[in-house]
Design a protein around this motif. Structure first.
Motif, PDB file in Angstrom:
ATOM      1  N   ASP A   1     -17.370  -3.498   7.893  1.00 20.59           N
ATOM      2  CA  ASP A   1     -16.054  -4.863   9.328  1.00 20.59           C
ATOM      3  C   ASP A   1     -16.073  -5.768   8.299  1.00 20.59           C
TER       4      ASP A   1
ATOM      5  N   ASN B   1     -13.428  -2.181   6.464  1.00 17.54           N
ATOM      6  CA  ASN B   1     -12.616  -2.170   7.875  1.00 17.54           C
ATOM      7  C   ASN B   1     -11.127  -3.184   7.552  1.00 17.54           C
ATOM      8  N   ASN B   2     -11.910  -4.297   7.657  1.00 20.03           N
ATOM      9  CA  ASN B   2     -10.801  -4.820   7.853  1.00 20.03           C
ATOM     10  C   ASN B   2      -9.840  -4.775   6.896  1.00 20.03           C
TER      11      ASN B   2
END
Length: 130
Positions: free
Chosen positions: A23, A26-27
């Motif tokens: 995550d 991805n950010n």
């Protein structure tokens, strides 16, 4: 130029740790790919996609704000009620003063009526004698 590889060798961690790392990557990728104007949707996603701990913190903050607002409302209400009670006592004192003035004026008027009657009787008796 070659694009840097986003592949990392993840050490043996729990599933939650892997998801957190993915995550985060991805950010980071979204921040690098998206222009500055389009970062607001990412912020909205972060706001709506909070974890349980963040929601618990928000609930605690909301409860604290509610409690503070409630206390302030009670204090303001108490001040207003105190002011109204003060006005009621002031009004009662004024009415009592006016009532006592009216009673004293009533006594004065009655005395003036008596004096008027006495004067009229005296004048009537003096006219009769003449």
């Amino acid at each position: 130029m070659e694009m840097p590889s986003l592949e990392f060798n993840l050490p043996d961690t729990r599933e939650e740790g892997k998801l957190y790392v993915v995550d985060s990557l991805n950010n980071l990728n979204k921040l690098n790919v998206c222009p500055v104007e389009s970062q607001h949707p990412l912020d909205e996603e972060e706001i709506t996609g909070r974890t349980g701990e963040s929601i618990a913190g928000t609930n605690t903050r909301n409860q604290c704000l509610f409690f503070i607002t409630f206390i302030l409302t009670l204090i303001i209400s108490l001040a207003l009620v105190s002011f109204v009670i003060f006005l009621i006592f002031q009004t009662r004192n004024e009415v009592d003063q006016i009532s006592s003035r009216l009673l004293s004026e009533k006594k004065n008027i009655e005395e003036l009526k008596k004096l008027n009657n006495i004067i009229l009787k005296h004048l009537n008796q003096s006219r009769i004698k003449e």
